[in-house]
Design an enzyme around this catalytic site. Structure first.
Site, short mmCIF file in Angstrom:
data_model
loop_
_atom_site.label_atom_id
_atom_site.label_comp_id
_atom_site.label_asym_id
_atom_site.label_seq_id
_atom_site.Cartn_x
_atom_site.Cartn_y
_atom_site.Cartn_z
N SER A 1 -16.52 -30.50 8.69
CA SER A 1 -15.32 -29.91 9.42
C SER A 1 -15.85 -28.77 10.21
O SER A 1 -15.31 -28.35 11.05
CB SER A 1 -14.36 -29.53 8.60
OG SER A 1 -14.78 -28.68 7.34
N ASN B 1 -18.47 -37.46 13.80
CA ASN B 1 -17.21 -37.34 13.02
C ASN B 1 -16.31 -38.35 13.10
O ASN B 1 -16.03 -38.46 14.24
CB ASN B 1 -16.84 -35.87 13.00
CG ASN B 1 -15.99 -35.14 11.86
OD1 ASN B 1 -15.05 -36.14 11.17
ND2 ASN B 1 -16.60 -34.19 11.49
N HIS C 1 -25.73 -25.43 -0.37
CA HIS C 1 -24.64 -25.08 -1.12
C HIS C 1 -25.15 -25.60 -2.75
O HIS C 1 -24.19 -25.66 -3.63
CB HIS C 1 -23.40 -25.87 -1.08
CG HIS C 1 -22.71 -24.97 0.32
ND1 HIS C 1 -21.87 -25.69 1.23
CD2 HIS C 1 -23.05 -24.11 1.12
CE1 HIS C 1 -21.55 -24.84 2.15
NE2 HIS C 1 -22.24 -23.88 2.18
N ARG D 1 -16.78 -34.34 -12.09
CA ARG D 1 -17.20 -34.30 -10.78
C ARG D 1 -18.82 -35.01 -10.88
O ARG D 1 -19.04 -35.97 -10.27
CB ARG D 1 -17.41 -33.15 -9.82
CG ARG D 1 -15.88 -33.04 -9.32
CD ARG D 1 -15.71 -31.94 -8.35
NE ARG D 1 -16.87 -31.98 -7.30
CZ ARG D 1 -17.20 -31.01 -6.40
NH1 ARG D 1 -16.67 -29.78 -6.85
NH2 ARG D 1 -18.25 -31.23 -5.62
N CYS E 1 -31.18 -17.21 -23.32
CA CYS E 1 -30.44 -16.19 -23.79
C CYS E 1 -28.90 -16.35 -24.46
O CYS E 1 -28.47 -15.33 -25.05
CB CYS E 1 -30.20 -15.09 -22.74
SG CYS E 1 -29.12 -15.66 -21.53
N GLU F 1 -13.33 -37.27 13.24
CA GLU F 1 -12.19 -36.45 14.01
C GLU F 1 -12.96 -35.49 14.66
O GLU F 1 -13.92 -34.93 14.36
CB GLU F 1 -11.29 -35.83 13.01
CG GLU F 1 -10.84 -36.57 12.12
CD GLU F 1 -9.48 -37.59 12.51
OE1 GLU F 1 -9.13 -37.31 13.57
OE2 GLU F 1 -9.11 -38.29 12.07
N GLN G 1 -24.87 -29.49 3.41
CA GLN G 1 -23.82 -28.73 2.59
C GLN G 1 -23.39 -29.50 1.29
O GLN G 1 -22.99 -28.72 0.40
CB GLN G 1 -22.72 -28.54 3.42
CG GLN G 1 -22.81 -27.52 4.49
CD GLN G 1 -21.64 -27.60 5.40
OE1 GLN G 1 -20.66 -26.78 5.36
NE2 GLN G 1 -21.78 -28.56 6.34
N ASN G 2 -23.88 -30.55 1.24
CA ASN G 2 -23.53 -31.47 0.02
C ASN G 2 -24.51 -31.20 -1.12
O ASN G 2 -25.45 -30.96 -1.27
CB ASN G 2 -23.68 -33.00 0.16
CG ASN G 2 -22.83 -33.58 1.62
OD1 ASN G 2 -21.97 -32.60 2.08
ND2 ASN G 2 -23.18 -34.68 2.14
N VAL G 3 -23.81 -31.27 -2.37
CA VAL G 3 -24.14 -30.81 -3.55
C VAL G 3 -24.58 -32.23 -4.30
O VAL G 3 -24.99 -32.06 -5.73
CB VAL G 3 -23.44 -29.91 -4.50
CG1 VAL G 3 -23.11 -28.53 -3.79
CG2 VAL G 3 -21.93 -30.61 -4.93
#
Ligand code: BJW
Length: 255
Positions: A189, A213, A119, A70, A150, A215, A101-103
């Site tokens: 969503s 959106n 997130h 990704r 470590c 939808e 919320q997007n990374v």
């Protein structure tokens, strides 16, 4: 899409706006959402195999490689008009808070400086034994990243199912939601908790809710305004209507 004069007034007169974004905002940059029935990541992969701490314990290589794939897919991906419009909103409204919320880091690439990443961020990794987060790393012979402190496994610095959100980020997000006059929910969503609770926290304190959106979602019935369509078209149109910033100046404020 219908941007009413009433909605424009609502945005112009608001002192604090909180915007929550989801995967739909990055869809027009060519990234896959999670829950689209045909093209969403979860239509092809099972979240329990790839996005839980148990999955990483069971098969760290599978999970590590999925995130590496990704990351690779993100190379060369550009922010889209929706991201740029949100950057202009942040510049023009001192009380604007962006929660994502997007990374994927595309809000930062568009110029937003202060972003609450609920997130995490896929470009960072962290030591599974808590020895820090890193933006570059070396891998062991098995191809999995190793902590420089470590030697333990590194994992993507993202929030998997069953894990708590980063405490400070969530506290800041909930406080922005509770204190805003207008809450924008864009391209999400609205089913993943606790992020999905933010618009309700705002609404309970009297904020107006604007949802953008493709939808309807579970939030739509509670929203004061629902703008159905692509965020990469609706957000620039909102910025033009509210601030008079048009065309190329949305992508590049120096023009
Ligand atoms: C467009 C568009 C365009 C398309 N224009 N729109 C209460 C009830 C039930 C379950 C739970 C609950 N509370 C917690 C849970 C469990 C779970 C959860 O919510 N599950 C639900 C699925 C039922 N939540 C968690 O586990 C969370 N942790 C937690 O609650 O911890 C508690 C705890 C406390 C103390 C100790 C221990 C634990 C963590 C959630 C982590 C979510 N992680 C992921 C993966 C991140 C890493 C990665 O990228 O791999 O985050 S899952 C995935 O979903 C990702 C996203 O950020 C998130 C939200 O998805 P999003 O953005 O909404 O995308 P989609 O695809 O769902 O929607 C896209 C939308 O865009 C659609 O509506 C389209 O129509 C629209 N769209 N193109 C405008 N161009």
């Amino acid at each position: 899409m219908q941007i009413s004069p009433e909605m424009i007034d609502c945005l112009r007169s608001s002192r604090r706006i909180c915007a929550l974004t989801g995967a739909g905002v990055s869809q027009e940059s060519g990234l896959r959402t999670f829950r689209d029935a045909q093209t969403g990541l979860w239509s092809q992969y099972k979240p329990e195999d790839l996005a839980t701490p148990e999955a990483f314990q069971r098969d760290p290589k599978l999970v590590w490689d999925w995130y590496a794939w990704r990351r690779e897919a993100l190379k060369g991906v550009r922010s889209n008009a929706g991201h740029f419009a949100l950057a202009r909103m942040a510049e023009n409204l001192p009380g604007f808070v962006l929660v994502t919320q997007n990374v994927d880091g595309l809000h930062r690439l568009a110029g937003n400086q202060q972003i609450i990443e609920l997130h995490g961020n896929i470009q960072r990794v962290r030591c599974i034994d808590g020895h820090g987060t890193f933006e570059s790393w070396i891998t062991g012979e098995d191809g999995i990243g190793r902590c420089p402190e470590c030697g333990a496994f590194l994992r993507p610095d993202v929030v998997w199912f069953g894990e708590p959100l980063p405490r400070l980020e969530f506290e800041n997000a909930i406080s922005a939601a509770r204190s805003c006059d207008v809450f924008l929910s864009i391209g999400t969503s609205g089913i993943v908790q606790p992020a999905a609770s933010l618009p309700y926290a705002a609404r309970n304190r009297g904020a107006k809710i604007i949802e953008i959106n493709l939808e309807p979602t579970p939030l739509t019935n509670k929203a004061d305004y629902f703008l159905q369509g692509r965020s990469g078209e609706i957000l620039p149109a909102l910025v033009e209507a509210v601030f008079g910033i048009t065309g190329a100046a949305i992508e590049d404020p120096r023009r």
